[in-house]
Scaffold this motif. Structure first.
Motif, PDB file in Angstrom:
ATOM      1  N   THR A  28       0.833  -1.207   0.000  1.00  0.00           N
ATOM      2  CA  THR A  28       0.000   0.000   0.000  1.00  0.00           C
ATOM      3  C   THR A  28       0.864   1.252   0.000  1.00  0.00           C
ATOM      4  OG1 THR A  28      -1.733  -1.220   1.166  1.00  0.00           O
ATOM      5  CG2 THR A  28      -1.893   1.181   1.190  1.00  0.00           C
ATOM      6  N   TRP A  29       1.950   1.234   0.756  1.00  0.00           N
ATOM      7  CA  TRP A  29       2.881   2.363   0.798  1.00  0.00           C
ATOM      8  C   TRP A  29       3.484   2.602  -0.587  1.00  0.00           C
ATOM      9  CZ3 TRP A  29       8.251   2.353   0.091  1.00  0.00           C
ATOM     10  CH2 TRP A  29       8.910   3.547   0.452  1.00  0.00           C
ATOM     11  N   LEU A  30       3.924   1.528  -1.238  1.00  0.00           N
ATOM     12  CA  LEU A  30       4.494   1.635  -2.582  1.00  0.00           C
ATOM     13  C   LEU A  30       3.441   2.082  -3.605  1.00  0.00           C
ATOM     14  CD1 LEU A  30       6.790  -1.503  -2.709  1.00  0.00           C
ATOM     15  CD2 LEU A  30       7.534   0.876  -2.977  1.00  0.00           C
ATOM     16  N   ARG A  31       2.238   1.518  -3.515  1.00  0.00           N
ATOM     17  CA  ARG A  31       1.155   1.882  -4.431  1.00  0.00           C
ATOM     18  C   ARG A  31       0.855   3.374  -4.341  1.00  0.00           C
ATOM     19  NH1 ARG A  31      -4.204   0.274  -2.264  1.00  0.00           N
ATOM     20  NH2 ARG A  31      -3.755   2.221  -1.216  1.00  0.00           N
ATOM     21  N   ASP A  32       0.777   3.887  -3.112  1.00  0.00           N
ATOM     22  CA  ASP A  32       0.484   5.313  -2.917  1.00  0.00           C
ATOM     23  C   ASP A  32       1.609   6.196  -3.445  1.00  0.00           C
ATOM     24  OD1 ASP A  32      -1.876   4.472  -1.756  1.00  0.00           O
ATOM     25  OD2 ASP A  32      -1.257   4.920   0.295  1.00  0.00           O
ATOM     26  N   ALA A  33       2.852   5.782  -3.241  1.00  0.00           N
ATOM     27  CA  ALA A  33       3.988   6.549  -3.750  1.00  0.00           C
ATOM     28  C   ALA A  33       3.956   6.590  -5.282  1.00  0.00           C
ATOM     29  CB  ALA A  33       5.300   5.948  -3.253  1.00  0.00           C
ATOM     30  N   HIS A  34       3.648   5.463  -5.910  1.00  0.00           N
ATOM     31  CA  HIS A  34       3.544   5.413  -7.372  1.00  0.00           C
ATOM     32  C   HIS A  34       2.354   6.256  -7.853  1.00  0.00           C
ATOM     33  CE1 HIS A  34       6.358   2.080  -6.997  1.00  0.00           C
ATOM     34  NE2 HIS A  34       6.535   2.139  -8.297  1.00  0.00           N
TER      35      HIS A  34
END
Length: 150
Positions: A28-34
């Motif tokens: 989720t952290w990576l998805r939001d950053a992307h």
């Protein structure tokens, strides 16, 4: 930051449950950053995934079924995602020359340029992660994630 601190939870049934929660939280952290990088371009992660797939196949065309087969998130309506890319001028769709019942999808020059621009921006996230974990740790992480899916 430890997962316990991030979600303010210290109780897990076992380490496997903790690991699963940690994977989901990190995804989720990576998805939001992307998503923050993709938002100004009016596309989602799924659109970018298709652009990367088409860039990898370029200059060859791909049919929607081939694209869906290698997508990271296979639960999406590929036709709708391709429609958006076509409307933005990032991809084009045409009838297959050898099979008139089949559609071929190609990435456009604009799609290639945007994919490279976004890839350059996403490389900042990768570099940041690379500053916190070593290449050896990344290899181990990849091996462990592969092992989970076996």
């Amino acid at each position: 930051m430890k997962i316990e601190d991030a979600i303010k939870q210290n109780k897990f049934d076992n380490q496997v449950e903790k690991g699963i929660v940690n994977i989901i939280y990190t995804y989720t952290w990576l998805r939001d950053a992307h998503a923050n990088i993709l938002k100004p371009y009016g596309i989602l992660m799924q659109h970018f995934n298709i652009l990367r797939i088409l860039r990898g196949a370029h200059p060859k065309s791909m049919c929607p079924g081939e694209i869906k087969e290698v997508m990271l998130d296979k639960g999406n309506d590929v036709t709708r995602l391709i429609d958006k890319l076509v409307s933005l001028g990032l991809a084009e769709r045409k009838l297959c020359e050898t099979n008139r019942r089949k559609m071929d999808v190609d990435i456009t020059k604009e799609g290639l340029d945007l994919t490279q621009k976004i890839s350059d921006e996403l490389a900042i996230i990768s570099a940041s992660i690379g500053e916190r974990i070593s290449t050896k740790e990344v290899i181990e992480l990849n091996d462990l994630l592969d092992k989970i899916r076996d």
